[in-house]
Design an enzyme around this catalytic site. Structure first.
Site, PDB file in Angstrom:
ATOM      1  N   LYS A 158       0.824  -1.206  -0.150  1.00 56.25           N
ATOM      2  CA  LYS A 158       0.017   0.234  -0.191  1.00 56.25           C
ATOM      3  C   LYS A 158       0.838   1.263  -0.152  1.00 56.25           C
ATOM      4  CE  LYS A 158      -3.946   1.879   2.725  1.00 56.25           C
ATOM      5  NZ  LYS A 158      -4.829   1.577   3.864  1.00 56.25           N
ATOM      6  N   SER A 183      -9.840   1.424   2.953  1.00 57.22           N
ATOM      7  CA  SER A 183      -9.066   1.998   1.947  1.00 57.22           C
ATOM      8  C   SER A 183      -8.014   1.559   1.200  1.00 57.22           C
ATOM      9  CB  SER A 183      -8.385   3.214   2.779  1.00 57.22           C
ATOM     10  OG  SER A 183      -7.334   2.772   3.775  1.00 57.22           O
ATOM     11  N   SER A 238      -9.968  -0.966   6.852  1.00 57.05           N
ATOM     12  CA  SER A 238      -9.297  -0.737   5.740  1.00 57.05           C
ATOM     13  C   SER A 238      -8.653  -1.939   5.013  1.00 57.05           C
ATOM     14  CB  SER A 238      -8.473   0.349   5.805  1.00 57.05           C
ATOM     15  OG  SER A 238      -9.296   1.534   5.721  1.00 57.05           O
TER      16      SER A 238
END
Lengths: 96, 515
Positions: free
Chosen positions: B84, B159, B183
């Site tokens: 990420k 997310s 997330s």
């Protein structure tokens, strides 16, 4: 609970956040809706409840006072929008 | 040769160790796949193909040393992993999904990145995410929208949507995400893969761009539970660079996977089947819980009475921490700067106005308001007290049960744009996951079936603090009794991906491949 435009301006100034007129109107409306939802918390009696800031049972985490290398200054300053003589350069804060 | 990009991480590990495939072959296959499907999925902000091939070369050298011991190489040697884009990577741009950090090149690795490197991982790139990890659909990214590999008209969740979509689409074998209110677990659910949020403190946050510091935690995505156990093994444990990382010993997660769940007590919180839960989601999650009972667990109902207050509590605490953490983006040390404005305060305001997206601005405003003079007690302090009550709910439940089982998300993947104009509707997407962060507990998503439209549904398992081993064992035991994890999104859904090996069309029309 409705947030006024004056309150939006005040909070934006506290947050150092520039907002356009359209954003100002939209934030007043959206934040009012969200704050309305938060009102439910006021129904709870929490007078005798202690607040939780974090869940770990850790306190005063110390390390030995030994110097260790820092990040290379050049590499750090390479990301700065403005640098000069090994420092971050900022706008003048105090007038001459 | 079969399509290497459909291998699970443990399958790849076995083939690598036996030298039946090379790390370079595996990385090339993943990079080819990535090139073919990325125009549709758009899971990445930055690709690091050259470095990946170099790392793969290093992995082959380690695995193939004459007279060497491939079995003794670190667990992730030669396995392609995506990160990420909020984990700082030395020499590789790290944006946290925000235009305000475009061009920022960290001079150091996050601890988790350093640990994955040491474990031999091959980094293929940095994945797309909601700006500063704030969102449930990856649509608030400053770098475009990621699509769900199961249906390109739908969101991957968020997310960590880029990491989840990349794993589901075969663009990497494993990925790292972060979870502040769901997330990791929610996008894992929406993309039909495993996603684990460890206990707060289990994994170092050093070098992870902060969203809400009392809630953030890094964790893995994988196809199959075993891959997540491999990643957790590599990244968990005390880090002197993060004062909130925990000193508890790290058990052998892989060794703990078999063993079954006979006699394990599993609680089902009745409040987690919230109004608005899709009927297919409720049906499949309840079927999964029945399956856990059939596998020997003792299942009972439990009540977490303060669940209803979770959303409001979270959306005061998290934005308050955001408003503080994001104060650093003022155009001085890194990132965007309004150099055209000579006056300092005005320059900061302009920098932040230009660099932050709508959702970030909304949360900064909300958090600043909740912390401001005159409102602090009514909002922030009140929320911290309710956080105590929410945590108490879990403490009591874990006196009677070892693990809790719930839906991960009330819905399957929703359409792109469906919730972007209604922040509260978007926030509700995390209603089943965010209380877990406030209590600091570990949680895992494990796929438990597909709705009528062919979209994946996820089961959430919640454990006691630092008991990831039990969570992984329950998830593994369940997974081994089903074949949901063998179903992968149709290669045909995306542009001519290579290695199509016999697609079938399920009821809803979405195409899939059964391995």
């Amino acid at each position: 609970m409705a947030l006024t435009l004056a309150e939006v301006d005040h909070v934006a100034a506290l947050a150092r956040l520039g907002i356009t007129e359209a954003e100002r109107q939209r934030l007043a409306e959206q934040l009012s809706g969200i704050l309305e939802h938060f009102q439910a918390l006021q129904d709870l009696d929490t007078e005798k409840i202690l607040p939780t800031a974090q869940v770990l049972d850790l306190r005063n985490v110390m390390r030995s006072d030994v110097a260790r290398p820092s990040l290379p200054r050049d590499e750090v300053l390479a990301n700065a929008p403005r640098a000069q003589d090994g420092h971050f350069r900022v706008q003048a804060v105090i007038e001459e | 040769m079969a399509d290497l990009t459909t291998l699970t991480a443990p399958e790849a590990r076995r083939l690598l160790v036996r030298r039946e495939i090379s790390a370079r072959e595996l990385t090339r296959a993943v990079l080819d796949r990535l090139q073919a499907v990325e125009p549709d999925v758009r899971a990445f902000i930055t690709l690091t193909a050259d470095e990946a091939l170099q790392q793969a070369g290093g992995a082959d050298a380690a695995l193939g040393t004459p007279g060497g011991d491939p079995q003794g190489t670190p667990l992730l040697t030669g396995i392609p992993v995506a990160l990420k884009d909020l984990f700082c990577t030395r020499g590789v741009q790290t944006t946290s999904g925000s235009r305000i950090l475009e061009g920022f090149v960290p001079p150091f690795d996050a601890t988790v990145v350093a640990r994955l490197r040491a474990a031999g991982a091959v980094f293929v790139g940095k994945t797309n995410m909601d700006e500063f990890a704030m969102g449930s659909s990856t649509e608030s990214s400053g770098f475009g929208k990621t699509r769900n590999p199961w249906d390109l008209q739908r969101v991957p969740g968020g997310s960590s949507g880029g990491s989840a979509a990349a794993v589901a689409a075969g663009e990497c074998l494993l990925a790292l995400g972060t979870d502040t209110g769901g997330s990791i677990r929610q996008p894992a659910s929406l993309c039909g893969i495993v996603g684990l949020k460890p206990t707060y403190g289990r994994v170092s946050r050093y070098g992870m761009i902060a969203f809400a510091s009392s809630l953030d935690q890094a964790g893995p995505f994988s196809v199959g539970v075993e891959g997540s156990a491999m990643v957790l093994q590599a990244v968990a444990g005390l880090d002197p660079l993060d004062a909130t990382s925990a000193p508890q010993a790290v058990p052998d997660y892989l060794a703990g996977l078999p063993g079954g769940i006979k006699g394990l007590r599993i609680g089902v919180p009745k409040e987690y089947f919230v109004p608005g839960t899709e009927p297919d989601v409720e049906r499949l999650v309840r079927a999964a819980i029945a399956q856990l009972a059939a596998l020997g667990a003792e299942v009972g109902e439990v009540s977490l009475p303060y669940t209803d207050y979770g959303l409001a509590t979270y959306y005061i605490i998290a934005p308050a921490e955001v408003s503080s953490n994001l104060a650093r983006y003022n155009g001085t040390k890194y990132g965007l700067a309004a150099l055209d404005e000579p006056e300092m305060v005005r320059a900061m305001e302009l920098t932040r106005q230009r660099g932050f997206g709508d959702e970030t601005k909304r949360r900064i405003m909300l958090g600043t308001y909740a912390l401001s003079s005159g409102y602090y007690d009514a909002y922030y302090l009140k929320a911290q007290k309710v956080r105590t009550l929410i945590k108490g709910d879990f403490d009591r439940a874990f006196e009677r049960f070892d693990v809790l089982a719930t839906p991960t998300s009330p819905t399957t993947a929703f359409r792109l744009g469906e919730k972007t104009q209604d922040p509260l509707a978007m926030y509700l997407s995390d209603v089943c996951t965010l209380p877990v962060n406030m209590a600091g507990l570990p949680g895992i998503n494990v796929p438990c079936g597909f709705d009528g439209g062919g979209l994946p549904v996820g089961l959430q398992l919640i454990g006691r603090p630092f008991d990831e081993a039990t969570l992984l064992r329950v998830a593994y035991t369940y997974e081994q009794s089903t074949d949901h994890h063998r179903r992968r999104p149709g290669r045909e859904v995306m542009s001519q991906g290579p290695g199509v090996d016999g697609g079938v069309v399920p009821a809803g029309g979405a195409q899939e491949t059964r391995r």
